[in-house]
Design an enzyme around this catalytic site. Sequence first.
Site: not given
Ligand SMILES: NC(=O)c1ccc[n+]([C@@H]2O[C@H](COP(=O)([O-])OP(=O)(O)OC[C@H]3O[C@@H](n4cnc5c(N)ncnc54)[C@H](O)[C@@H]3O)[C@@H](O)[C@H]2O)c1
Length: 447
Positions: A154, A259, A266
């Site tokens: 993503e 900055g 990330c």
């Molecule tokens: N935040 C961003 O901008 C972004 C952008 C691109 C990719 N990513 C990637 O996407 C992934 C998720 O990031 P995020 O920021 O959404 O994380 P986050 O911490 O906001 O959300 C992760 C969620 O997963 C849940 N979870 C954990 N174990 C679980 C399970 N076994 N079953 C169901 N749910 C479970 C947690 O309770 C939490 O709500 C990461 O690998 C991150 O690097 C994040």
Amino acid sequence: MKITIFGTGYVGLVTGACLADVGHHVLCMDVDKAKIDKLENGQIPIYEPGLKAIVNHTVEAGRLAFTTDTEKAVRHGTLQFIAVGTPPDEDGSADLQYVTAVARAIGQYMDDYKVVVDKSTVPVGTADKVRAALRAELDSRNLELEFDVVSNPEFLKEGAAINDFMKPDRIVVGTDSDRAAELLREVYYPFNRSRDRMIFMDVRSAELTKYAANAMLATKISFMNEVANLAERLGADIEAVRQGIGSDPRIGYHFIYPGCGYGGSCFPKDVQALSRTARDCDYDARLLNAVESVNYAQKHVLFDKVSHYFRGNLSGKVVALWGLAFKPNTDDMREASSRTLMEDLWKAGATVQAFDPEAMEETQRIYGDRDGLTLCGTKEQALKGADVLAICTEWKEFRSPDFDVVASALREPAVFDGRNLYEPEMLERYGLIYYAIGRGRNQFHTV
Ligand SMILES: NC(=O)c1ccc[n+]([C@@H]2O[C@H](COP(=O)([O-])OP(=O)(O)OC[C@H]3O[C@@H](n4cnc5c(N)ncnc54)[C@H](O)[C@@H]3O)[C@@H](O)[C@H]2O)c1
């Protein structure tokens, strides 16, 4: 199509809502019951512009639902998206325990063909681990069901996540299965109408593509911060330099803002994880290590400037702080530069009066009612009784404040701007001394 999403964080919830918005039937599963309770009551656990409206109307239309029930979640979707966290482990590598837990759960309950779509950012080779974990569960059930594991990293940005998801630059899909590729094409068809945004490749290349993208962006930032630090020592203005190089189309204006360092969930963890992956295959990723160490130092630069201003004696000083989120339009404070600054200030005996348009609750959650931190309801309140002002996030509402109010509220006429929001001459006219990043000789201080 019937789609299950594991994880309702920034990525999972946005993915679920947007896929439901275009007509798919989506069930979002999370192990965090409090989060699911909130979502079922129409509340959104995170701040992301535009998300609430999409969640509400897709739930109302019956295309988006939430659950903590793993079995129900696995049975729902032909496509099982993994969007759980991959935080850094102690050694900097990505902690895959949540990803493999989902893989095991799918293996435990699946009873027909599934495509497991990995949306979390995961190191090269993770699809093999997901496949093995799932296969082990099927073996223990004496089942030989077919499944595919696909990498679909993503690229959305927090703060602009809906737009990024709805109008993606590209949709990267790593798979060697034609069946899975066709299903993914169908899922993303509605986002793919004006031109083909789908880029198919092998799984390992897709996994590496995500890290390469984030590492490249982090490199641009650290490069610019390095040049900014040089500009301070050489009496040059990084803002002029930025425009001078950005005008070259080979360089471009994006992501070359100097900055007080990058943060968020990330860049820091992904640069670290890629460097760790490199070490694991006996390669010393010198550039990545440098990107990280430049950023580490850069997060302390604002503190150094404040400390120098007070000749190293910050005991009892009050710093007004505008901006706590790691960037505007989010309430996410993971690895935020504001945290480094506050923690440096507290160590030095100063106190902080902080304001952020969205991240106040998150700050309260992280720091509680600790000594040395006052959370203020407005940016003006944060100034009252403060000695100086520091800025860590470039929220729009900080871009054009009433400088008369700033100048009269502060005890000392000093503004420390970690995001280069203002023109130095403009602040001088209000009697304020402006310390920004990389803007000429008076900015450079050693304590
Ligand atoms: N935040 C961003 O901008 C972004 C952008 C691109 C990719 N990513 C990637 O996407 C992934 C998720 O990031 P995020 O920021 O959404 O994380 P986050 O911490 O906001 O959300 C992760 C969620 O997963 C849940 N979870 C954990 N174990 C679980 C399970 N076994 N079953 C169901 N749910 C479970 C947690 O309770 C939490 O709500 C990461 O690998 C991150 O690097 C994040």
